[in-house]
Motif scaffolding. Structure first.
Motif, mmCIF file in Angstrom:
data_model
loop_
_atom_site.group_PDB
_atom_site.id
_atom_site.type_symbol
_atom_site.label_atom_id
_atom_site.label_comp_id
_atom_site.label_asym_id
_atom_site.label_seq_id
_atom_site.Cartn_x
_atom_site.Cartn_y
_atom_site.Cartn_z
ATOM 1 N N SER A 196 -4.981 -1.880 2.872
ATOM 2 C CA SER A 196 -5.137 -0.650 2.097
ATOM 3 C C SER A 196 -5.674 0.436 3.025
ATOM 4 C CB SER A 196 -6.087 -0.873 0.924
ATOM 5 O OG SER A 196 -7.394 -1.099 1.393
ATOM 6 N N TRP A 214 2.090 1.784 -3.493
ATOM 7 C CA TRP A 214 0.996 2.265 -4.340
ATOM 8 C C TRP A 214 0.802 3.759 -4.151
ATOM 9 C CZ3 TRP A 214 -3.661 4.712 -4.085
ATOM 10 C CH2 TRP A 214 -4.529 4.553 -5.179
ATOM 11 N N PRO A 266 0.818 -1.222 0.000
ATOM 12 C CA PRO A 266 0.000 0.000 0.000
ATOM 13 C C PRO A 266 0.849 1.268 0.000
ATOM 14 C CG PRO A 266 -0.863 -1.564 1.576
ATOM 15 C CD PRO A 266 0.428 -2.130 1.080
#
Length: 171
Positions: free
Chosen positions: A137, A52, A49
């Protein structure tokens, strides 16, 4: 492999996932021909995460490095859940100190992780641990903690800035 995906040097564990808002095509569903979703997206399962958020410009390099240092300490300290017992640390023969020397890096990492927890405090450690160490996430962490949408990213950035100060990363 899809020709539209960019090539990457690192490990790419790609998986195709259905887009949650889409269902099956109505005509095909009525005919019973397909159970495949109308659209899907390819995701990199090896991407964290934090990675990302960083690749999309939400985190600075310093914040990413701070998060990676915390995760490295958490993993080196072996603080995650285990399924079986680790018999590799049992001292063999007369040299019982060999097992202790093997544990020194693990103990140091655990102490650094606990010091980082203390620096973050009880307010920031929850989001930091969930996203950095557990790999959740940000939207999932927000839901689990009953936070408003899009508030987790702001709090995570504050936690990462504190971690960067703790690890004395150049700013």
């Amino acid at each position: 492999m899809n020709k539209l995906l960019p090539k990457c040097d690192g490990p790419r564990l790609l998986a195709e996932r259905p887009v949650p808002q889409d269902g099956m095509n109505k005509k095909r569903r009525k005919a019973g021909k397909s159970k495949k979703p109308a659209r899907s997206v390819t995701v990199n399962l090896a991407e964290s995460p934090l990675g990302w958020l960083h690749t999309r410009g939400h985190l600075t390099d310093r914040q990413l490095d701070a998060g990676e240092k915390l995760r490295a300490d958490w993993e080196r300290a072996q603080m995650g859940p285990t399924v079986t017992m680790n018999w590799s640390l049992v001292p063999q023969g007369r040299n019982r100190r060999a097992g202790e020397r093997h544990l020194e890096p693990q103990i140091a990492a655990k102490q650094r992780f606990e010091a980082a927890q203390h620096v973050l405090g009880k307010d920031l450690i929850d989001i930091a641990w969930r996203v950095i160490c557990a790999g959740e996430s940000v939207p999932n962490a927000e839901r689990q903690m009953n936070w408003p949408a899009r508030s987790g990213k702001i709090v995570l950035k504050i936690a990462l800035d504190r971690l960067a100060e703790f690890y004395r990363l150049p700013g």
